[in-house]
Motif scaffolding. Structure first.
Motif, PDB file in Angstrom:
ATOM      1  N   PRO A   1       0.833  -1.212   0.000  1.00 34.72           N
ATOM      2  CA  PRO A   1       0.000   0.000   0.000  1.00 34.72           C
ATOM      3  C   PRO A   1       0.867   1.261   0.000  1.00 34.72           C
ATOM      4  O   PRO A   1       2.034   1.210   0.366  1.00 34.72           O
ATOM      5  CB  PRO A   1      -0.776  -0.110   1.312  1.00 34.72           C
ATOM      6  CG  PRO A   1      -0.591  -1.487   1.810  1.00 34.72           C
ATOM      7  CD  PRO A   1       0.614  -2.070   1.160  1.00 34.72           C
ATOM      8  N   ARG A   2       0.251   2.358  -0.356  1.00 31.76           N
ATOM      9  CA  ARG A   2       0.951   3.651  -0.426  1.00 31.76           C
ATOM     10  C   ARG A   2       1.756   3.931   0.847  1.00 31.76           C
ATOM     11  O   ARG A   2       1.314   3.633   1.958  1.00 31.76           O
ATOM     12  CB  ARG A   2      -0.075   4.763  -0.631  1.00 31.76           C
ATOM     13  CG  ARG A   2       0.454   6.133  -0.373  1.00 31.76           C
ATOM     14  CD  ARG A   2      -0.515   7.223  -0.773  1.00 31.76           C
ATOM     15  NE  ARG A   2      -0.429   7.480  -2.197  1.00 31.76           N
ATOM     16  CZ  ARG A   2      -1.134   8.414  -2.827  1.00 31.76           C
ATOM     17  NH1 ARG A   2      -2.005   9.163  -2.155  1.00 31.76           N
ATOM     18  NH2 ARG A   2      -1.003   8.602  -4.120  1.00 31.76           N
ATOM     19  N   ALA A   3       2.943   4.504   0.672  1.00 33.43           N
ATOM     20  CA  ALA A   3       3.732   4.999   1.810  1.00 33.43           C
ATOM     21  C   ALA A   3       4.235   6.387   1.424  1.00 33.43           C
ATOM     22  O   ALA A   3       4.138   6.794   0.265  1.00 33.43           O
ATOM     23  CB  ALA A   3       4.898   4.068   2.101  1.00 33.43           C
ATOM     24  N   VAL A   4       4.743   7.098   2.403  1.00 35.40           N
ATOM     25  CA  VAL A   4       5.272   8.451   2.166  1.00 35.40           C
ATOM     26  C   VAL A   4       6.763   8.429   2.486  1.00 35.40           C
ATOM     27  O   VAL A   4       7.166   7.844   3.492  1.00 35.40           O
ATOM     28  CB  VAL A   4       4.580   9.483   3.088  1.00 35.40           C
ATOM     29  CG1 VAL A   4       5.065  10.897   2.789  1.00 35.40           C
ATOM     30  CG2 VAL A   4       3.069   9.386   2.992  1.00 35.40           C
ATOM     31  N   PHE A   5       7.570   9.064   1.651  1.00 34.80           N
ATOM     32  CA  PHE A   5       9.008   9.137   1.919  1.00 34.80           C
ATOM     33  C   PHE A   5       9.440  10.585   2.105  1.00 34.80           C
ATOM     34  O   PHE A   5       9.099  11.438   1.290  1.00 34.80           O
ATOM     35  CB  PHE A   5       9.801   8.517   0.754  1.00 34.80           C
ATOM     36  CG  PHE A   5       9.638   7.032   0.717  1.00 34.80           C
ATOM     37  CD1 PHE A   5      10.492   6.217   1.433  1.00 34.80           C
ATOM     38  CD2 PHE A   5       8.591   6.454   0.000  1.00 34.80           C
ATOM     39  CE1 PHE A   5      10.312   4.836   1.444  1.00 34.80           C
ATOM     40  CE2 PHE A   5       8.398   5.079   0.003  1.00 34.80           C
ATOM     41  CZ  PHE A   5       9.270   4.267   0.729  1.00 34.80           C
TER      42      PHE A   5
ATOM     43  N   LEU B   1      -1.174   9.360  10.530  1.00 36.69           N
ATOM     44  CA  LEU B   1       0.125   9.035   9.937  1.00 36.69           C
ATOM     45  C   LEU B   1       0.946   8.201  10.917  1.00 36.69           C
ATOM     46  O   LEU B   1       0.851   8.392  12.137  1.00 36.69           O
ATOM     47  CB  LEU B   1       0.877  10.331   9.598  1.00 36.69           C
ATOM     48  CG  LEU B   1       0.133  11.276   8.638  1.00 36.69           C
ATOM     49  CD1 LEU B   1       0.777  12.655   8.626  1.00 36.69           C
ATOM     50  CD2 LEU B   1       0.091  10.689   7.235  1.00 36.69           C
ATOM     51  N   PHE B   2       1.751   7.303  10.394  1.00 33.77           N
ATOM     52  CA  PHE B   2       2.608   6.472  11.243  1.00 33.77           C
ATOM     53  C   PHE B   2       4.050   6.726  10.810  1.00 33.77           C
ATOM     54  O   PHE B   2       4.473   6.264   9.748  1.00 33.77           O
ATOM     55  CB  PHE B   2       2.235   4.993  11.053  1.00 33.77           C
ATOM     56  CG  PHE B   2       3.044   4.052  11.906  1.00 33.77           C
ATOM     57  CD1 PHE B   2       2.831   3.977  13.284  1.00 33.77           C
ATOM     58  CD2 PHE B   2       4.015   3.234  11.345  1.00 33.77           C
ATOM     59  CE1 PHE B   2       3.574   3.103  14.082  1.00 33.77           C
ATOM     60  CE2 PHE B   2       4.760   2.351  12.130  1.00 33.77           C
ATOM     61  CZ  PHE B   2       4.531   2.295  13.506  1.00 33.77           C
ATOM     62  N   ALA B   3       4.762   7.529  11.620  1.00 32.45           N
ATOM     63  CA  ALA B   3       6.102   7.968  11.203  1.00 32.45           C
ATOM     64  C   ALA B   3       7.150   7.522  12.233  1.00 32.45           C
ATOM     65  O   ALA B   3       7.492   8.251  13.146  1.00 32.45           O
ATOM     66  CB  ALA B   3       6.115   9.491  11.056  1.00 32.45           C
ATOM     67  N   PRO B   4       7.656   6.292  12.082  1.00 34.21           N
ATOM     68  CA  PRO B   4       8.643   5.771  13.036  1.00 34.21           C
ATOM     69  C   PRO B   4      10.034   6.367  12.799  1.00 34.21           C
ATOM     70  O   PRO B   4      10.254   7.043  11.793  1.00 34.21           O
ATOM     71  CB  PRO B   4       8.640   4.261  12.742  1.00 34.21           C
ATOM     72  CG  PRO B   4       8.232   4.152  11.312  1.00 34.21           C
ATOM     73  CD  PRO B   4       7.339   5.321  11.021  1.00 34.21           C
ATOM     74  N   PRO B   5      10.987   6.085  13.693  1.00 35.43           N
ATOM     75  CA  PRO B   5      12.365   6.523  13.459  1.00 35.43           C
ATOM     76  C   PRO B   5      12.943   5.893  12.186  1.00 35.43           C
ATOM     77  O   PRO B   5      12.346   4.976  11.619  1.00 35.43           O
ATOM     78  CB  PRO B   5      13.115   6.025  14.693  1.00 35.43           C
ATOM     79  CG  PRO B   5      12.069   5.756  15.715  1.00 35.43           C
ATOM     80  CD  PRO B   5      10.828   5.381  14.970  1.00 35.43           C
TER      81      PRO B   5
ATOM     82  N   LEU C   1       2.170   4.927   6.282  1.00 30.23           N
ATOM     83  CA  LEU C   1       3.536   4.775   6.789  1.00 30.23           C
ATOM     84  C   LEU C   1       4.390   5.898   6.202  1.00 30.23           C
ATOM     85  O   LEU C   1       4.369   6.133   4.994  1.00 30.23           O
ATOM     86  CB  LEU C   1       4.106   3.423   6.350  1.00 30.23           C
ATOM     87  CG  LEU C   1       5.595   3.196   6.648  1.00 30.23           C
ATOM     88  CD1 LEU C   1       5.846   3.058   8.146  1.00 30.23           C
ATOM     89  CD2 LEU C   1       6.116   1.942   5.934  1.00 30.23           C
ATOM     90  N   VAL C   2       5.135   6.596   7.074  1.00 28.50           N
ATOM     91  CA  VAL C   2       6.040   7.657   6.598  1.00 28.50           C
ATOM     92  C   VAL C   2       7.469   7.220   6.947  1.00 28.50           C
ATOM     93  O   VAL C   2       7.778   6.983   8.107  1.00 28.50           O
ATOM     94  CB  VAL C   2       5.730   9.010   7.291  1.00 28.50           C
ATOM     95  CG1 VAL C   2       6.649  10.105   6.756  1.00 28.50           C
ATOM     96  CG2 VAL C   2       4.260   9.387   7.111  1.00 28.50           C
ATOM     97  N   ASP C   3       8.297   7.069   5.938  1.00 30.98           N
ATOM     98  CA  ASP C   3       9.679   6.614   6.149  1.00 30.98           C
ATOM     99  C   ASP C   3      10.619   7.781   5.896  1.00 30.98           C
ATOM    100  O   ASP C   3      10.702   8.281   4.781  1.00 30.98           O
ATOM    101  CB  ASP C   3       9.975   5.449   5.188  1.00 30.98           C
ATOM    102  CG  ASP C   3      11.398   4.911   5.337  1.00 30.98           C
ATOM    103  OD1 ASP C   3      12.180   5.468   6.127  1.00 30.98           O
ATOM    104  OD2 ASP C   3      11.732   3.926   4.629  1.00 30.98           O
TER     105      ASP C   3
END
Ligand code: A3P
Length: 438
Positions: free
Chosen positions: A146-150, A172-176, A250-252
């Motif tokens: 699924p879509r993620a954000v970078f 949004l889910f933005a882990p380290p 997910l934000v990476d």
């Protein structure tokens, strides 16, 4: 909240011992208050930040160590254990005198040096050879995730601050830092991250699993070890992180992805219509920050070389990363691309977060501009220890969004120290993309 002197001494000595163990420098003799961290205990400047994070954790409160570590815009050169105890004592028990805590000697100013070699294209060509060759994932037939954000940026661009702000939005889910996209398999990843502070770099995926699965550190570690043993693809591992996210994106943010366009392209083959945020910062700010953090020795994907100074390495990383990001942007539809600058984020946080929310098609949430609230949900606490959060530990030195951090470099560097190519890109980004010259 006050703390008595004994508690403070116990916390400071305990933290020094913890960091010494972490850096493999066990004290031969008993620790005494007069010992200096760098001169006597072989700390490096980056360990100072880890130390203050551990002290604050042991005391269960923020102390405001920024004022101890930074004098006149420069980081201190060394500190004795006693100086740290005295500062903490003053800060917690006599806040009115704490502002004038004894100043430790500071590093000599890095004056604009006319003799400093300005980097050239020939330097950049040699520097590119220092980026490690990597296996590219074979053209996978696996279904796209699924879509993620970078968030794409060179290191030291304020990316940790931005990621923690984004993590304040429940959509949004933005882990380290995840350090996944750069590798084909989890075994490749483990091999590259096995060097100095590899644990810290690797921890982001553990912290993410603990959060999205509600797992313990041990449970997350078991999955990671299993993935390495089976040489699971990094795409499949991303899937493990996206399980259970529901509609959350997910934000990476992992700055080293910008080291190569091959890495960036991997995002297009792994994910369904991913979104990209190009985060930029003035190169002089990034260079100053990079030099102070002494990052080269723990930078994944980069081979060590004594050919270039730390400032030259930083400038070439800035140039190369931004060039790669700009080149990659040409292959991405405009509605999946958004540019933003650190300078704008720290000076107008709310309007910038609203703009990003619109881009990601999520509702704005006010917690985004209070990055120091709720450290668990924002995953700034590390997988088993805050001093190991994967990302910029200097985030912990601040206690709010600090606009002054964007122009601090002006005390030490000037644009005329930059190479022509860098200067050209500064003007282009500043005029066409986002404000980086304040
Ligand atoms: P300086 O070293 O110039 O202070 P990254 O996370 O990409 O490595 O970026 C690190 C930079 O972000 C550091 O710059 C750091 O101080 C800055 N930063 C972190 N938290 C901040 C805050 N709350 N306000 C302003 N700048 C912050």
């Amino acid at each position: 909240m006050e703390a008595n002197n004994t508690d403070i001494e116990v916390a400071v000595f305990g933290a020094v011992e913890e960091i010494l163990t972490a850096i493999g420098e066990d004290a031969d003799d008993e620790l005494t208050p007069d010992l200096k961290l760098i001169q006597d205990l072989e700390f490096e400047s980056i360990d100072f930040v880890q130390l203050i994070v551990v002290i604050e954790q042991r005391l269960g409160q923020k102390v405001g160590f920024q004022d101890m570590l930074m004098q006149d815009g420069k980081y201190v050169q060394d500190l004795s254990i006693q100086q740290i105890i005295d500062f903490t004592n003053n800060r917690l028990n006599n806040p009115e005198t704490a502002a004038s805590a004894p100043a430790a000697p500071t590093a000599a100013p890095l004056a604009a040096n006319a003799d400093q070699q300005r980097i050239t294209e020939a330097d950049v060509s040699r520097f590119v050879q220092l980026i490690k060759p990597r296996h590219i994932a074979s053209n996978s037939t696996a279904r796209k995730n699924p879509r993620a954000v970078f968030i794409l940026s060179p290191p030291r661009s304020g990316s940790t601050l931005l990621r923690v702000m984004i993590a304040g939005n429940p959509a949004l889910f933005a882990p380290p830092e995840l350090h996944l996209l750069s590798y084909a398999t989890m075994a490749d990843r483990a091999e590259d991250l096995s060097g100095e502070r590899g644990d810290q770099l690797s921890d982001g995926v553990l912290r993410a699993l603990m959060q999205n699965r509600n797992w313990t550190h041990e449970q997350a570690k078991t999955l990671l070890t299993d993935s390495i043993d089976k040489s699971l693809s990094t795409q499949a591992f991303y899937n493990e992180l996206q399980v259970g996210l529901g509609n959350r994106l997910l934000v990476d943010k992992t700055p080293t992805y910008a080291f190569s366009t091959n890495i960036l392209q991997q995002a297009e083959s792994y994910f369904e219509d991913p979104l990209y945020i190009h985060l930029m910062r003035h190169p002089c700010g990034m260079i100053r920050s990079y030099e102070e953090s002494d990052l080269t020795r723990m930078m994944p994907l980069l081979m060590q070389s004594s050919e270039f100074s730390s400032a030259a390495v930083a400038e070439m990383i800035w140039l190369l990363s931004n060039r790669n990001i700009m080149q990659f942007s040409e292959s991405v539809p405009a509605d999946r691309w958004c540019s933003i600058s650190y300078e704008n984020i720290v000076s107008e946080p709310e309007s910038q977060m609203r703009r990003l929310c619109e881009f990601m098609d999520v509702e704005y949430h006010n917690d985004m501009i209070n990055p120091y609230s709720d450290n668990k949900a924002r995953m700034t606490d590390g997988a088993d220890n805050a001093s190991k959060m994967s990302g910029d530990l200097k985030f912990h030195l601040h206690s709010q969004i600090d606009p002054a951090a964007a122009t601090r470099w002006r005390q030490f560097r000037s644009e005329d120290m930059l190479g022509d190519a860098t200067l050209g890109l500064v003007s282009k980004l500043d005029q066409d993309v986002a404000r980086i010259r304040l």
